[in-house]
Design a protein around this motif. Structure first.
Motif: not given
Length: 120
Positions: A41, A51, A54
């Protein structure tokens, strides 16, 4: 001088035993979600919305590695998903996923990458 040789042999044997004991007690690799998130990130180019997205993407790569998807196919998928031709960007995401989220799959990933040649 003859006394020094046995001392060196003993010192070498003790060093070897020490190394072997460390190797014998080494813990298996484990996943590190935070390490992965920091690495993917902070680096520009992926633009994950959050998050969770990801992590989901990284775990998806792990699933593909574990199911036998070849390295070249992973690279092409990432290039397509992130609209890039950057070989490093794709390989970085693959390596971060494997190293941080599924380290047990690193051997399989290495095997699938053997002989890989980046596209021109």
């Amino acid at each position: 001088m003859p006394i020094a040789a046995p001392r060196l042999l003993v010192a070498g044997a003790l060093a070897t035993l020490g190394t072997l004991s460390v190797l014998a007690t080494a813990q298996p690799a484990h996943a590190d979600d935070i390490g992965y998130l920091v690495n993917v990130t902070v680096r520009p180019g992926y633009n994950f919305p959050n998050a969770d997205a990801a992590l989901a993407y990284g775990h998806g790569l792990c699933d593909q590695i574990n199911s036998g998807v070849k390295y070249g196919q992973l690279v092409n998928t990432i290039k397509s998903d992130f609209s890039t031709t950057d070989e490093f960007q794709a390989s970085y995401l693959i390596s971060q996923s494997a190293q941080e989220l599924c380290p047990a799959a690193i051997w399989q990933l290495r095997q699938s990458a053997a002989g890989y040649v980046p596209s021109a």
